[in-house]
Design a protein around this motif. Sequence first.
Motif, PDB file in Angstrom:
ATOM      1  N   VAL A 165      -2.800 -19.542  96.158  1.00 38.82           N
ATOM      2  CA  VAL A 165      -2.850 -19.196  97.578  1.00 38.82           C
ATOM      3  C   VAL A 165      -1.550 -18.511  97.994  1.00 38.82           C
TER       4      VAL A 165
ATOM      5  N   ASN B 167       0.444 -16.861 100.662  1.00 39.34           N
ATOM      6  CA  ASN B 167       0.602 -16.606 102.093  1.00 39.34           C
ATOM      7  C   ASN B 167       2.005 -16.096 102.408  1.00 39.34           C
TER       8      ASN B 167
ATOM      9  N   ILE C 168       4.905 -17.144 102.135  1.00 38.17           N
ATOM     10  CA  ILE C 168       5.883 -18.009 102.803  1.00 38.17           C
ATOM     11  C   ILE C 168       5.738 -19.451 102.311  1.00 38.17           C
ATOM     12  N   TYR C 169       6.793 -20.244 102.526  1.00 37.14           N
ATOM     13  CA  TYR C 169       6.691 -21.687 102.306  1.00 37.14           C
ATOM     14  C   TYR C 169       6.149 -22.295 103.588  1.00 37.14           C
ATOM     15  N   GLY C 170       4.869 -22.621 103.592  1.00 37.97           N
ATOM     16  CA  GLY C 170       4.266 -23.159 104.806  1.00 37.97           C
ATOM     17  C   GLY C 170       4.729 -24.575 105.104  1.00 37.97           C
TER      18      GLY C 170
ATOM     19  N   ASP D 231       2.350 -20.250  96.867  1.00 40.81           N
ATOM     20  CA  ASP D 231       3.235 -19.277  96.215  1.00 40.81           C
ATOM     21  C   ASP D 231       4.602 -19.868  95.865  1.00 40.81           C
ATOM     22  N   GLY D 232       5.080 -20.813  96.692  1.00 41.79           N
ATOM     23  CA  GLY D 232       6.332 -21.465  96.320  1.00 41.79           C
ATOM     24  C   GLY D 232       6.096 -22.321  95.094  1.00 41.79           C
TER      25      GLY D 232
HETATM   26 MG   LIG Z   1       2.977 -20.404 100.639  1.00 44.21          MG
END
Ligand SMILES: [Mg+2]
Lengths: 254, 355
Positions: A120, A122, A124-126, A94-95
């Motif tokens: 994908v 989620n 957040i920045y994983g 998403d980032g």
């Molecule tokens: Mg992400």
Amino acid sequence: MGKTYQKPEALSDQHTHYCPGCTHGVIHRLIAEIIDELDIRGRCVGVAPVGCAVLAYNYFVFDFQEAAHGRAPAVATGIKRVRPDLFVFTYQGDGDLASIGMGEIIHAANRGEKFTSIFVNNAIYGMTGGQMAPTTMPGQHTTTSPFGRDVEDVGMPLKMAELLAALQTPAYITRQAVIKPKYIVKAKKAIKKAFTYQLEKRCFSFVELISTCPTNWAMTPNESVKWAEDTLLSYYELGEYKTPESLSGGANAK
Amino acid sequence: MGKKVLMKGNEAIGEAAIRAGCLNYFAYPITPQSEVAEYLSHRMPEVGGVFLQAESEVAVAYMIYGAAGAGARVFTTSSSPGISLMSEGLSYIAGAQLPAVFVNIVRGGPGLGGILPSQGDYFQATKGGGHGDYHLLVMAPESVQEAADMMMRAFPLAEKYRNPVIILGDGLIGQMMEPVEFHDHLRTDPVNNNHWATNGMQFRNSSKPNIVKSLFLDPDELNENNLILKAKYERMKKEDILFEPYNMDGPYQKLIVSYGTMSRVCKTAIDNLKVKGIEVGMIRPQTLFPFPETAVFEAAAKESCKAVISIELSMGQMVEDVQRCVQGLRPVHWYGECGGNVPTPEKVMDVVTSL
Ligand SMILES: [Mg+2]
Ligand SMILES: Cc1ncc(C[n+]2csc(CCOP(=O)(O)OP(=O)(O)O)c2C)c(N)n1
Ligand code: SF4
């Protein structure tokens, strides 16, 4: 009785670096199964993002390019334009897709580039350790929104499927989830549809997948599934936002 | 050999790429080189090639990355602000060792600058632009004919090194009309790239995937990759330096180093001075990286030579390389103008004689 479980040929033997309970692995597996089923491994080129899936090319057994952060749709455009006979997909977080790469994804979608994007989400920045993403939920705590996402300050989370569905050219836009088996079964069908549309030379296809990041959500895998189902799915509605059949005129016959 | 036609530099550059055997072009419009895209928007379909106007120069650079990574010959053209945006991508392309050709029809800067000829992107082209340890092979034409020739030579060079090549022109080279001939003998076939290109395993009869990437998390691997890159740059210095010596046989007291449009003015100045009995020599680098280091040193070291001057359409960029090459042996001066004013031969004569 035949074999009931085997590793897809398109998946490599390497152990992934993904955290326990992370859904990136599930998505990899779905993609690999479908590539086997459609028998397109020999002409497949994946484009990896910058994000937790940056090493995706280690986990598949077909050609791969690694893009810069957010630029996968431009890379895929380059590949597909010069080699329309290749099967091309991007795999983006998403980032990657909804923040730094917003320009590239919108324009690739709007041009009707004949590749598929797997998105994908989620929330957040994983990879960089849990910073706020454009898809982070209102009130959600991250390392850069320690008091919870303040929508007065940074706006509401971006709904990419809806946003891209507003464009006239793309052929197939859907949002699915990979957080429980019942969703995973549907997600697989959607990815297969998206890939099939590409093989039929229809325009751009896009599959958003609601995912988990237990590590950066600071939850157990079980808690993440529950939080995703309760919180994410009530904001990010699942379904098909656009199908080739719903396209008016001859836009998809391009 | 083809016949001579009168063409604008920008159009000649586009046509030369096609004649070289490159049928893939991605670009974003910017003055003073939009004519390349306009020209190719009808020429590429004619020859069954790919033409795409992208959404930005950032996207262009990655379209080039993707196309080159898939094994296709590909190029783009832009001007200074656009090249800045492509520089991230150039770093990735160099890191991933992909062959591709870029053209920068340089305009004045910094910032939005101006749209007139400039050589202000010398540092950007020769020393970096993007991040990390990499170099571009940089060629600088002084005429429309040379721009066309360099364009055709750029593709095999990019493939020889698996490295981006950039043609550094300027607004004048792009905009002026001159007779040009496209040399058939410069047309080449792409080299076999089955060992690295993501061109589909089934098409190269392989069960081993090819991965195009610039990520090396292991320090030894990254070091290894950068040593490979360094070896290529060293090889360029051995095998692919190009320069033109001008009026170098006489007992010149002054040595000019100048390239591109500026060097043409210098040639006129040198000719005029010669008539007056004043000998001035010139080294015109045709490759700016690799730079003709030895040639400049040896020319400066000639006994008659008392001073060296770098004349450029910038506030003094190439002069740093000239100083480096002359190694303190002679005084090194600089003269230049910016903003699009190209100095007259008279001005150059004044500057050189007053040294
Ligand atoms: Mg992400
Ligand atoms: C130009 C650039 N800016 C920033 C980064 C740092 N960075 C790497 S991954 C990432 C965010 C990844 O988040 P997402 O796309 O959501 O993927 P996830 O890890 O969550 O799967 C960022 C900001 C980078 N590599 N390049
Ligand atoms: S940080 Fe999150 S997205 Fe990345 S591997 Fe771990 S759980 Fe998955």
